[in-house]
Design a protein around this motif. Structure first.
Motif, mmCIF file in Angstrom:
data_model
loop_
_atom_site.group_PDB
_atom_site.id
_atom_site.type_symbol
_atom_site.label_atom_id
_atom_site.label_comp_id
_atom_site.label_asym_id
_atom_site.label_seq_id
_atom_site.Cartn_x
_atom_site.Cartn_y
_atom_site.Cartn_z
ATOM 1 N N VAL A 1 3.606 7.274 -4.474
ATOM 2 C CA VAL A 1 2.616 7.262 -3.385
ATOM 3 C C VAL A 1 2.321 8.700 -2.959
ATOM 4 C CG1 VAL A 1 2.198 6.569 -0.999
ATOM 5 C CG2 VAL A 1 3.279 4.974 -2.593
ATOM 6 N N LEU A 2 3.363 9.522 -2.928
ATOM 7 C CA LEU A 2 3.161 10.933 -2.572
ATOM 8 C C LEU A 2 2.155 11.575 -3.543
ATOM 9 C CD1 LEU A 2 3.977 13.601 -1.116
ATOM 10 C CD2 LEU A 2 5.749 13.865 -2.827
ATOM 11 N N VAL A 3 2.350 11.289 -4.833
ATOM 12 C CA VAL A 3 1.442 11.862 -5.838
ATOM 13 C C VAL A 3 0.013 11.371 -5.577
ATOM 14 C CG1 VAL A 3 0.877 11.904 -8.293
ATOM 15 C CG2 VAL A 3 3.247 12.088 -7.566
ATOM 16 N N ALA A 4 -0.124 10.082 -5.229
ATOM 17 C CA ALA A 4 -1.453 9.524 -4.958
ATOM 18 C C ALA A 4 -2.079 10.205 -3.747
ATOM 19 C CB ALA A 4 -1.336 8.022 -4.719
ATOM 20 N N GLN A 5 -1.261 10.416 -2.703
ATOM 21 C CA GLN A 5 -1.814 11.024 -1.487
ATOM 22 C C GLN A 5 -2.183 12.491 -1.720
ATOM 23 O OE1 GLN A 5 0.827 10.288 1.807
ATOM 24 N NE2 GLN A 5 0.346 8.110 1.837
ATOM 25 N N VAL A 6 -1.428 13.169 -2.591
ATOM 26 C CA VAL A 6 -1.793 14.554 -2.920
ATOM 27 C C VAL A 6 -3.149 14.541 -3.625
ATOM 28 C CG1 VAL A 6 -1.226 16.542 -4.356
ATOM 29 C CG2 VAL A 6 0.559 15.435 -3.017
ATOM 30 N N ALA A 7 -3.349 13.547 -4.517
ATOM 31 C CA ALA A 7 -4.636 13.452 -5.222
ATOM 32 C C ALA A 7 -5.761 13.164 -4.221
ATOM 33 C CB ALA A 7 -4.576 12.356 -6.270
ATOM 34 N N ALA A 8 -5.429 12.421 -3.148
ATOM 35 C CA ALA A 8 -6.453 12.082 -2.142
ATOM 36 C C ALA A 8 -6.620 13.214 -1.129
ATOM 37 C CB ALA A 8 -6.057 10.793 -1.435
ATOM 38 N N ILE B 1 3.781 -2.815 -2.561
ATOM 39 C CA ILE B 1 2.998 -1.670 -3.059
ATOM 40 C C ILE B 1 1.821 -1.385 -2.121
ATOM 41 C CG2 ILE B 1 1.376 -1.031 -4.899
ATOM 42 C CD1 ILE B 1 3.424 -1.702 -6.883
ATOM 43 N N LEU B 2 1.117 -2.457 -1.695
ATOM 44 C CA LEU B 2 -0.015 -2.247 -0.770
ATOM 45 C C LEU B 2 0.478 -1.582 0.511
ATOM 46 C CD1 LEU B 2 -2.018 -5.570 -1.147
ATOM 47 C CD2 LEU B 2 -2.804 -3.287 -1.737
ATOM 48 N N ARG C 1 3.165 0.338 0.958
ATOM 49 C CA ARG C 1 3.561 1.741 0.766
ATOM 50 C C ARG C 1 2.360 2.644 0.504
ATOM 51 N NH1 ARG C 1 6.809 0.812 3.417
ATOM 52 N NH2 ARG C 1 8.988 0.240 3.026
ATOM 53 N N TYR C 2 1.344 2.099 -0.171
ATOM 54 C CA TYR C 2 0.145 2.912 -0.414
ATOM 55 C C TYR C 2 -0.730 2.983 0.846
ATOM 56 C CZ TYR C 2 0.498 3.985 -5.364
ATOM 57 O OH TYR C 2 0.881 4.534 -6.580
ATOM 58 N N GLU C 3 -0.246 2.296 1.917
ATOM 59 C CA GLU C 3 -0.959 2.287 3.201
ATOM 60 C C GLU C 3 -2.378 1.722 3.009
ATOM 61 O OE1 GLU C 3 -0.391 6.177 5.059
ATOM 62 O OE2 GLU C 3 1.606 6.292 4.195
ATOM 63 N N LEU C 4 -2.441 0.650 2.194
ATOM 64 C CA LEU C 4 -3.751 0.042 1.912
ATOM 65 C C LEU C 4 -3.800 -1.397 2.415
ATOM 66 C CD1 LEU C 4 -4.334 1.320 -1.727
ATOM 67 C CD2 LEU C 4 -5.604 1.996 0.290
ATOM 68 N N ALA C 5 -2.824 -1.774 3.264
ATOM 69 C CA ALA C 5 -2.784 -3.168 3.730
ATOM 70 C C ALA C 5 -4.112 -3.556 4.376
ATOM 71 C CB ALA C 5 -1.633 -3.328 4.705
ATOM 72 N N ASP C 6 -4.657 -2.622 5.172
ATOM 73 C CA ASP C 6 -5.900 -2.966 5.888
ATOM 74 C C ASP C 6 -7.098 -2.988 4.954
ATOM 75 O OD1 ASP C 6 -4.289 -2.955 8.006
ATOM 76 O OD2 ASP C 6 -4.916 -0.983 8.773
ATOM 77 N N ALA C 7 -7.048 -2.176 3.910
ATOM 78 C CA ALA C 7 -8.224 -2.043 3.052
ATOM 79 C C ALA C 7 -8.580 -3.366 2.389
ATOM 80 C CB ALA C 7 -7.954 -0.979 1.986
ATOM 81 N N PHE C 8 -7.605 -4.275 2.244
ATOM 82 C CA PHE C 8 -7.895 -5.530 1.548
ATOM 83 C C PHE C 8 -7.957 -6.717 2.502
ATOM 84 C CE2 PHE C 8 -6.601 -2.800 -1.876
ATOM 85 C CZ PHE C 8 -7.585 -3.078 -2.794
ATOM 86 N N LYS C 9 -7.927 -6.423 3.798
ATOM 87 C CA LYS C 9 -8.166 -7.527 4.734
ATOM 88 C C LYS C 9 -9.650 -7.501 5.065
ATOM 89 C CE LYS C 9 -3.557 -7.925 6.480
ATOM 90 N NZ LYS C 9 -2.637 -7.793 7.608
ATOM 91 N N LYS C 10 -10.092 -8.460 5.813
ATOM 92 C CA LYS C 10 -11.535 -8.582 6.010
ATOM 93 C C LYS C 10 -12.072 -7.597 7.056
ATOM 94 C CE LYS C 10 -13.176 -11.799 3.274
ATOM 95 N NZ LYS C 10 -12.750 -11.157 2.047
ATOM 96 N N VAL D 1 -9.711 6.928 -3.187
ATOM 97 C CA VAL D 1 -8.800 7.579 -4.139
ATOM 98 C C VAL D 1 -7.469 6.845 -4.174
ATOM 99 C CG1 VAL D 1 -7.567 9.691 -4.696
ATOM 100 C CG2 VAL D 1 -9.894 9.829 -3.832
ATOM 101 N N LEU D 2 -6.981 6.426 -2.998
ATOM 102 C CA LEU D 2 -5.683 5.726 -2.967
ATOM 103 C C LEU D 2 -5.770 4.404 -3.727
ATOM 104 C CD1 LEU D 2 -4.455 6.396 0.678
ATOM 105 C CD2 LEU D 2 -3.509 7.306 -1.430
ATOM 106 N N ILE D 3 -6.909 3.691 -3.566
ATOM 107 C CA ILE D 3 -7.051 2.417 -4.297
ATOM 108 C C ILE D 3 -7.051 2.700 -5.793
ATOM 109 C CG2 ILE D 3 -8.632 0.508 -4.790
ATOM 110 C CD1 ILE D 3 -9.483 0.615 -1.839
ATOM 111 N N GLU D 4 -7.803 3.738 -6.204
ATOM 112 C CA GLU D 4 -7.823 4.083 -7.634
ATOM 113 C C GLU D 4 -6.410 4.369 -8.132
ATOM 114 O OE1 GLU D 4 -10.473 7.345 -8.429
ATOM 115 O OE2 GLU D 4 -12.151 6.333 -7.448
ATOM 116 N N GLU D 5 -5.679 5.203 -7.367
ATOM 117 C CA GLU D 5 -4.325 5.582 -7.806
ATOM 118 C C GLU D 5 -3.430 4.355 -7.885
ATOM 119 O OE1 GLU D 5 -2.950 8.684 -8.580
ATOM 120 O OE2 GLU D 5 -4.962 9.497 -8.582
ATOM 121 N N MET D 6 -3.584 3.453 -6.920
ATOM 122 C CA MET D 6 -2.728 2.269 -6.923
ATOM 123 C C MET D 6 -3.050 1.372 -8.121
ATOM 124 S SD MET D 6 -2.468 -0.877 -4.257
ATOM 125 C CE MET D 6 -3.985 -1.576 -4.880
ATOM 126 N N LEU D 7 -4.351 1.180 -8.379
ATOM 127 C CA LEU D 7 -4.738 0.340 -9.522
ATOM 128 C C LEU D 7 -4.183 0.929 -10.815
ATOM 129 C CD1 LEU D 7 -8.445 -0.452 -8.605
ATOM 130 C CD2 LEU D 7 -6.553 -2.072 -8.673
#
Length: 1729
Positions: free
Chosen positions: A628-635, A685-686, A688-697, A712-718
């Motif tokens: 996740v750290l690597v993903a956040q650095v990319a973001a 995973i959602l 930790r990637y701090e994406l819980a809200d991104a997939f709610k309505k 970017v975080l969604i891309e990294e997670m996928l």
């Protein structure tokens, strides 16, 4: 003296030493080494040897040496020596051979590696444990001659053994005592026998902190000594480790010591190490070392000596705790100086390491004191090579010894504990390492300890005993303690608000991680060797991870819901809480888990760890945080944390670290996915990637930055999800081998672009033996393309491997990913195929991981995929990106592939993986609900996703196929008809698509054709209208030429193609309009216009000489350059890059450069402005002058006039006229000077006035008038030639300027002729444009230069030149016929001849007709003289094969030789057959004729015959003769001019030099001259290395390794970059190469640095550059510095390129270009090379 049996040897021995040693070593300031050695031999060593051997030592040692040598080679390497390792047979890379053993071994034909030794290792020849095959070279194999009888003689007799048991203890005790003696003023009691004198030395010791210059400075200031003396002291200190720098009484030395310390503290943080020693102490310490080398020599003679020596060294005193002798020395090692350490280590090598059982005992001692030794080493400051700890590699890498040390001495635990003891200063309050503010040097020393661990583990045991198991596990647990200190070290927190102030140090932690990478892998491999051990190690590792993971348990758990699933977990946010990238424990556990799966031992895991204890969520937690750290650095969320974090993330995924970092984190997630509920896992995973809200309505914010961050975080997670499900190429995760893994890596690298072997190797991880496994598999997946003359060979992927391409390959960086995708799509487009790049079917997971695939069809995954597809379809453009959709499609493809594979393997009812079913189900029960399939159909219509259309189609087809597979199995009863119809329908749509594609491609092709046709029509039109521009100068000859050519087709010789004499063809002149490269304005070249110039470079050159030993540095003021020696020892070459400027523009440009330079004084310049150097404004070639462009004066000959003149002007008449004119001038000029030249004919002088003017009667015209700017440039260029060619200060009035002008003109033409011949090109028409325009300008300049000098001066030169040809003009300094180069005479005479037309009143020059005759007769005269030269010097060989050729030429040659024989009064043998003479003359005269043709062509502008525009031996000679008005039978010339020439012949032959040459007293140059080539190099590079290893510097006595370099011009081997070979030239210190270059290449030279495999080009004293060597490995790559070490072979094309660089005089240009591009090399001091 020591012969009595009863006496106490030790006491007598010490008395003897006490008496002699202080006297022998009394003068330490400037010791006389030879004398000291003699005294030592006579007084001490000889008697000692006599006692030891009981007979004359020389006789005894001779016998011993013949009786057989050891099987071990044991040669100790010095720094820089070449070592060889065999990749096929060596047990590990530390097993090496010396050059001799390698050349005589079987490994020579294997895959070997060459490297330069750092010093201190030794040759492993003869060590059976080091080699899988071929342990012995042919030199060390027990030969047939060693019969058992002889071998037994090798045993020493009892008496000698007895003596050595008595002698060795005393000698060894003395050495040890003296080396570890600490008293500075006193000696031991037994060594003091006389009054102590007040005589002391101030001794300076070596350290690695102070540079050479520091020490020299401190010595000069403290002792007030000269620079030379200080340098001597410093060199000695560096070599020996210490040196007495002052002698005197105690007080004086003490004062000197304080002074040195004070001064050295000023320049460096710490003072130099200085001691004051009593003279006697110094003497005994020096002698102790001498005894050490004596013992060392003795060891090599007999195994018995070695054994007795080792026994005594290892013997401990009974009942005492003190260490034995050898341990004492080892423990004292760090306090010894360099010289003493060397002696001690050599002694250990020659004794202990040559006897296997004692090596073992020594190793035990070594391990016993290991901690102490390593701590000493870490606090010491000498290099690793000089430390006793460097010997560890010799013991730890021997497999049996390593096993023994693990079992008996517990060496793994010892090493890990040492590490724990030397690293505690870096522990923080949580007992984690923190390397902030570390010292690089100290950590490098700690790395040495880590390396020892690697050595111990390098060969895995094949048999496990219980004891080995226990000891190894103990070591492993101890090692886990180190990893525990690293787990979570150097935690970081995200900076919010302001940027971090100071970047934290990150290199140390990553450095240790790199060092540990292979050790971690080796530990895992060792564990995996034995099932029981693996499970126990796993349990220990698991415990350690759990201990580290329980800390953050305090917070309450939170609950998270999504699509009907809930997750309870502790709240933690990577973006707010501390996180660390270092997790070696978790990663080791992941490695062990994979090995459990691979060996199948995982089925027994529950016996060791109960499921409750296992806690998989905790294991996954930390690696997940890291990803996740690597993903956040990319973001870009961590931007404020500075560069250090970016660097850490880079290494985390880089090939050097990824195996034990990134790869293992992915594996840990796969372990989690295999053991957790898939929905829970995805929720975690959602979360930790701090994406819980991104997939709610909830509708996200309008904040663009935040949305971008989410995307970017969604891309990294996928991407991570793709890797968890799809990356299965790890042995243990699926059923693949290591080879499969490497093949896949290589395929994906080559999908980006074709790559060189070294580039692929760099991109693959290395194992503990530094192997990547590349060679075993590369040929299966790629084909090799050989390189051209530059560049390197590359591997290209085979077509059948392209289907393996996976766009989301987890080792791709972002740039590699996009590059690979682009390359593959482009390729498919070219093949007219769709652009879909679906994933290749992955291999099946192994049973332990089989449940990972459930991630694909679980509810949360479906929700994620559906949500993202829906966003894309609903065109909420800011909420999705194309990359995201691409990943969604990839995950869909993986799901479908998985289901398809499962359905094909087993019946449908057993397949629980229902991806198809889930994807076609509605997302909810709402009215507008859609399923994935519907979304995909809609997706095709989204304009932004045009590029993904093909992929979507592919997925829809896959859906269809899976559907049919499901239906087929459930509706198997229904007839097959419907199925086939379905496929037909499917195929028809596919066919339609294909046809559509084909139609489009065809239309595009026609469109392209149409455009191309339009363009070429336009082009033709343009050429028609601008015809003048396109006509080549050669073809655009005047109209009359064309008419003449038509007429003369019938006749054999084309008269327009004759350059000399009355039949001279017309000059081809056309208007020359040139463009200035600076101001871009065009100007026609005219005599009266402002000057235009060509940039040019004048340089001295030895490119044509065979005899480099002539010292060229005759002082410039005395050198007379009028006559060139026929060997062409050193000419002046003028080359041009062909770029034209106005003279005024050039002057402005040059002044601007000077001004610019003055303003930037601190910047070093590539060129030397003082000497007029500059870089050509256009092509950046180095230039140092300009050539004025003088237009060619067109001259037509009136044929009637010519015929009229022909009647009167024979050669004899012409000579009379010339002689009269010259005599007249000399009478005129005499006026008081006695300079009367005898008239040539014996007529009275009554007619002389008439005769004086008769030269004018054959036609004159007024001289050309040059504009003032052209004149100025003529003078400027002529002065440059004079200045550079003679190395003198410029002087416009010097009389030698015209001579140098003619000389450079002649020499440059000779160089060009030589080049064309070497390259096998025709004489005309093949010159490069720059050579053509340069030569044209140079010849025209040389003709015009005469007008700027006083004509009287030119006449003087002309008379001297003619003196060679016409003996009646001969002066005292006129050389003989054999001592001059005739072409130089020709050029000089032709160019200076018009000066005879000069009158006081009018400025005249000869008319066309006159000059035609002048040229003809001058040329014929020099040609005759040259034929004589050839016959006298070259036609003296006895015929090799008799071919009775009775041609007309041979007959005339025969008769001519008879005449010569007469004139030389029989010295010239007339027996030489005529055909041979003719053959010699014809071959010998060719270069001269070719040069003359070039010269007259560029002087007169007459077109050459067609035959000279192509290469043909026969036609060329005839064409040259016709062009130059010569008969093809050259001897006819002698016949034609017989009466005139014979008197000349007589005089030529009677010359004393000629006669002495014919008598064989002196040697003349033979014709044709030998053409120069670079020296022959061996095909195999190791031959060169062999030569270098035998090279001994002629000036230095020590056997320190040098830097041998090879001069490629002459083959001399030199000792470079070493003070021993520096020379003083004109008060400057020059290195060996620089001073060699001055005489070998007139300052320009080419060397091969043998140990580094680099070519060095140097010019003068200040410039040089590195150039790739012409040696390539089998992959077509050079290997500078022998870094890769592959076998190298000579590449002839590249060597030829180097040869051309030399012959084209482009070395200087190459250096300037190189320095222009690589300005980093300025720090190098070229003059000391």
């Amino acid at each position: 003296m020591w012969c009595d049996e009863r006496f106490d040897f030790q006491a007598t021995f010490l008395q003897c030493l006490a008496k002699h040693v202080p006297n022998i070593y009394s003068a330490e300031m400037d010791p006389l080494v030879e004398k000291q050695e003699e005294m030592v031999q006579a007084a001490i060593l000889y008697p000692l040897e006599c006692y030891l051997f009981g007979e004359d030592p020389d006789v005894f040692l001779e016998k011993l040496q013949q009786s057989g040598t050891s099987q071990l080679c044991g040669k100790v390497f010095k720094g820089g020596e070449t070592t060889y390792s065999c990749r096929d047979c060596a047990v590990d890379p530390t097993c090496v051979l010396c050059i001799d053993c390698f050349q005589n071994s079987i490994h020579k034909n294997h895959r070997y590696k060459m490297h330069s030794s750092t010093g201190g290792g030794f040759c492993d020849c003869g060590d059976t444990e080091a080699w899988k095959a071929g342990p012995l070279c042919s030199k060390h194999e027990p030969g047939a001659s060693d019969s058992p009888k002889e071998n037994s003689e090798c045993q020493l007799n009892e008496e000698i053994m007895e003596h050595s048991r008595r002698v060795f203890p005393s000698v060894i005790k003395y050495i040890v005592d003296m080396l570890i003696w600490e008293e500075e003023k006193e000696l031991p009691m037994e060594l003091t026998i006389r009054e102590k004198a007040d005589s002391y030395y101030c001794v300076l010791f070596n350290d690695e902190h102070h540079s050479y210059d520091h020490v020299i400075y401190s010595l000069q200031r403290a002792l007030g000594c000269e620079l030379g003396e200080a340098q001597l002291h410093t060199t000695a200190i560096d070599k020996e480790g210490r040196r007495a720098v002052k002698a005197g009484d105690y007080a004086a030395c003490q004062e000197a010591k304080e002074e040195i310390k004070r001064h050295s503290e000023n320049v460096s943080q710490r003072p130099l190490h200085v001691e004051v020693l009593h003279a006697d102490v110094m003497a005994h310490q020096k002698f102790a070392l001498r005894l050490g080398s004596w013992l060392n020599k003795l060891m090599s003679y007999s195994s018995d000596f070695r054994q007795i020596f080792c026994q005594i060294c290892l013997k401990e005193e009974a009942g005492s705790e003190k260490p034995c002798f050898i341990s004492k020395l080892m423990l004292w090692d760090a306090r010894l100086h360099k010289g003493a350490r060397k002696v001690l280590h050599e002694l250990i090598f020659s004794s202990f390491f040559m006897e296997m059982e004692y090596k073992k005992l020594f190793a035990v001692e070594f391990v016993k004191y290991y901690k102490a030794l390593q701590k000493e080493y870490i606090s010491d400051d000498h290099d690793r090579v000089l430390s006793v700890t460097a010997l560890s590699v010799q013991m730890f890498t021997v497999p049996t010894l390593a096993r023994h040390l693990i079992e008996e001495q517990n060496v793994i635990t010892t090493i890990t504990e040492t590490l724990l003891e030397v690293l505690p200063e870096y522990l923080d309050k949580n007992d984690k390492f923190n390397f902030q503010g570390y010292s690089q040097d100290k950590l490098n020393r700690v790395h040495a300890v880590i390396y020892d661990l690697r050595y111990v583990l390098v060969s895995k045991p094949t048999v496990w005993t219980d004891r080995l198991r226990e000891r190894f596990l103990e070591g492993f647990v101890s090692f886990l303690r180190i990893l525990t200190c690293m787990q979570g070290m150097e935690e970081i927190k995200r900076q919010i608000g302001q940027h971090i102030e100071v970047d934290p140090d990150w290199e140390a932690a990553i450095g240790i991680q790199m060092q540990l990478k292979n050790i971690l892998l080796m530990f895992q491999e060792w564990c995996a060797c034995d099932e029981e051990l693996l499970l126990r190690s796993y349990r220990e590792c698991h415990k350690a991870v759990m201990r580290c993971s329980t800390n953050g348990r305090s917070r309450e758990k939170t609950v998270f819901h999504l699509c009907g699933h809930t997750l309870e977990c502790r709240p933690y946010r990577v973006s707010a809480d501390p996180v660390s990238i270092h997790l070696p424990l978790s990663r080791t556990l992941a490695g062990l888990h994979v090995r459990l799966s691979k060996t199948g031992a995982i089925s027994r895991l529950h016996e060791f760890i109960s499921p409750e204890e296992f806690q998989v969520e905790l294991l996954v937690e930390y690696p997940l945080r890291c990803l996740v750290l690597v993903a956040q650095v990319a973001a870009e969320m961590w931007r404020r944390n500075g560069l250090s974090l970016i660097s850490q993330v880079f290494y985390y995924q880089d090939v050097k670290c990824r195996e034990e970092m990134y790869d293992k984190d992915i594996i840990m997630l796969q372990i989690g996915a295999s053991l957790m509920d898939p929905n829970q896992f995805l929720l975690l995973i959602l979360q930790r990637y701090e994406l819980a809200d991104a997939f709610k309505k909830i509708k996200p914010t309008k904040d663009q930055d935040l949305i971008k961050q989410y995307n970017v975080l969604i891309e990294e997670m996928l991407q991570i999800l793709i890797y968890v499900v799809g990356e299965r190429y790890v042995p243990g995760i699926s059923n693949v081998t290591k080879e499969d893994v490497i093949m896949r890596e290589i395929i994906h690298l080559l999908c980006i672009e074709p790559m060189a072997h070294s580039a692929i190797t760099k991109s693959l991880p290395e194992n503990e033996n530094n192997e990547t496994g590349l060679e075993n598999v590369i040929d299966k997946v790629a084909t090799f393309k050989k390189p051209g003359v530059s560049g390197h060979g590359v591997y290209e992927l085979k077509d059948e491997c392209l289907k393996e391409f996976n766009m989301f390959f987890y080792h791709y960086t972002k740039t590699q990913h996009s590059k690979a995708e682009h390359t593959q799509k482009k390729r498919r487009k070219q093949e007219n195929r769709d652009e879909a790049l679906p994933p290749p079917p992955p291999p099946d997971f192994s049973p332990a991981f089989s449940s990972v695939v459930r991630l694909l069809n679980c509810d949360v995954m479906m929700h994620i995929l559906r949500t993202l597809l829906q966003r894309a379809v609903e065109l909420e453009t800011h909420l999705w990106t194309e990359a995201m959709i691409q990943m969604v499609l990839h995950l869909l493809s993986l799901g479908l592939l998985e289901e398809k594979q499962q359905l094909q393997k087993s019946p449908e009812e057993e397949v629980t993986f229902d991806f198809y079913h889930k994807a076609t189900r509605m997302g909810s029960s709402a009215m507008n609900a859609v399923n994935v399939l519907m979304l995909l159909e809609k997706l095709k219509r989204v304009p932004q996703l045009e590029a993904q259309k093909d992929t979507v189609n592919w997925i829809l087809q896959m859906f269809d196929m899976v559907k049919r597979l499901r239906e087929k199995s459930s509706l198997a009863t229904v007839g097959a008809a419907s199925g086939s119809e379905a496929t037909k329908g499917d195929e028809s749509t596919q066919d339609k698509e294909k046809a559509e594609r084909k139609r489009k491609a065809e239309a595009a092709r026609l469109h392209r054709q149409k455009i191309m046709a339009q363009m070429s029509a336009l082009q033709r039109n343009f050429i028609e209208t601008h015809k003048l521009l396109y006509e080549n100068t050669m073809e655009a000859q005047g109209k009359d030429d064309a008419i003449m050519e038509e007429e003369s087709i019938s006749s054999a010789i084309d008269y327009s193609k004759i350059a000399l004499g009355p039949k001279r063809g017309p000059s081809v002149t056309e208007k020359e309009v040139l463009t200035c490269i600076l101001c871009q304005e065009e100007q026609e070249v005219k005599l009266e216009s402002a000057a235009m110039v060509l940039s040019a470079c004048v340089q001295k050159s030895t490119a044509l000489t065979q005899n480099r030993s002539r010292i060229l540095e005759l002082s410039g003021d005395t050198l007379d350059p009028l006559f060139m020696h026929p060997d062409l020892p050193c000419g002046t070459h003028t080359g041009s890059c062909g770029h034209v400027m106005h003279a005024a523009c050039w002057q402005k440009y040059f002044e601007a450069m000077q001004l610019n330079f003055r303003q930037r004084l601190h910047v070093e310049q590539i060129f030397d402005l003082e000497n007029g150097e500059y870089l050509c404004p256009l092509c950046k070639s180095l230039c140092n002058t300009v050539i004025p462009i003088v237009p060619l004066q067109a001259q037509k000959i009136n044929s009637e006039d010519a015929e009229a003149v022909a009647q009167i002007l024979s050669l004899a008449r012409w000579l009379e006229i010339v002689t009269a004119r010259i005599s007249g001038y000399s009478v005129k000029n005499a006026k008081g000077e006695k300079q009367n030249l005898p008239p040539f004919t014996n007529k009275g002088t009554g007619n002389s006035a008439l005769e004086f003017h008769s030269i004018l009667s054959f036609g004159v015209q007024s001289s050309a008038k040059y504009s003032s700017s052209i004149k100025e440039m003529l003078i400027l260029f002529a002065t440059t030639i004079y200045r550079v060619g003679l190395k003198v200060a410029p002087n416009e009035a010097d009389s030698r300027i015209p001579m140098m002008t003619w000389s450079t003109c002649a020499f440059t033409i000779q160089c060009i002729e030589n080049l064309l011949e070497t390259e096998g090109k025709p004489l005309f028409g093949s010159l490069q444009n720059r050579q053509h325009s340069g030569l044209k300008a140079l010849v025209q300049f040389a003709a015009a230069q005469r007008t700027t000098s006083p004509q009287v001066l030119i006449q003087k030169h002309l008379i001297r030149l003619l003196g060679v040809l016409l003996p009646n003009f001969k002066g005292e300094d006129t050389p003989s016929l054999l001592e001059v180069d005739m072409f130089h005479i020709l050029v000089g005479a032709v160019l200076s001849f018009p000066s005879l037309y000069w009158e006081d009143a009018v400025d005249l020059q000869p008319s066309s007709v006159s000059s035609a005759y002048n040229h003809l007769y001058l040329f014929h005269l020099t040609t005759l003289a040259h034929i004589m030269q050839i016959i006298l010097s070259s036609a003296t060989e006895s015929p090799a094969a008799h071919s009775s050729d009775n041609s007309e030429e041979a007959q005339s040659a025969q008769s001519f030789c008879r005449e010569v024989c007469q004139y030389t009064s029989g010295c010239f043998s007339q027996d030489i057959p005529g055909w041979l003479v003719w053959d010699c003359v014809r071959k010998g005269i060719m270069p001269y004729l070719r040069c003359a043709a070039l010269f007259f062509h560029y002087l007169l502008g007459v077109s050459p015959p067609e035959e000279l525009l192509q290469v043909s031996e026969e036609g060329q000679f005839k064409a040259l003769c016709s062009y130059l008005s010569l008969p093809t039978n050259l001897f006819l010339l002698f016949r034609e001019y017989r009466d005139t020439i014979n008197p000349l012949l007589q005089r030529w032959c009677a010359d004393p030099v000629v006669l002495s040459c014919l008598k064989g007293k002196s040697i003349a140059i033979r014709y044709p001259r030998k053409r120069n080539h670079l020296i022959e190099l061996p095909e195999d590079y190791s031959c060169l290395l062999n030569q270098a290893s035998q090279f001994r510097c002629p000036r230095s006595s020590d056997d320190e390794q040098k830097h041998p370099v090879l001069c490629l011009f002459c083959g001399t081997m030199l000792c470079s970059q070493n003070t021993c070979c520096q020379e003083l030239v004109n008060g400057e210190e020059l290195g060996a190469c620089t001073s060699h270059a001055l005489q070998c290449g007139a300052g320009v030279c080419m060397f091969l640095k043998i140990r580094e495999c680099r070519v060095v080009l140097i010019e003068g004293k200040t410039r040089g550059c590195l150039y790739p060597a012409p040696y390539l490995d089998e992959y077509g790559e050079t290997d500078p510095g022998l870094k890769r070490g592959n076998p190298l072979h000579l590449c002839q094309e590249r060597y030829r390129k180097l040869h051309l660089l030399w012959q084209q005089h482009c070395i200087i240009e190459e250096i300037a270009r190189n320095q222009e591009t690589n300005q980093i090399f300025f720090g190098f001091n070229w003059q000391l090379l």
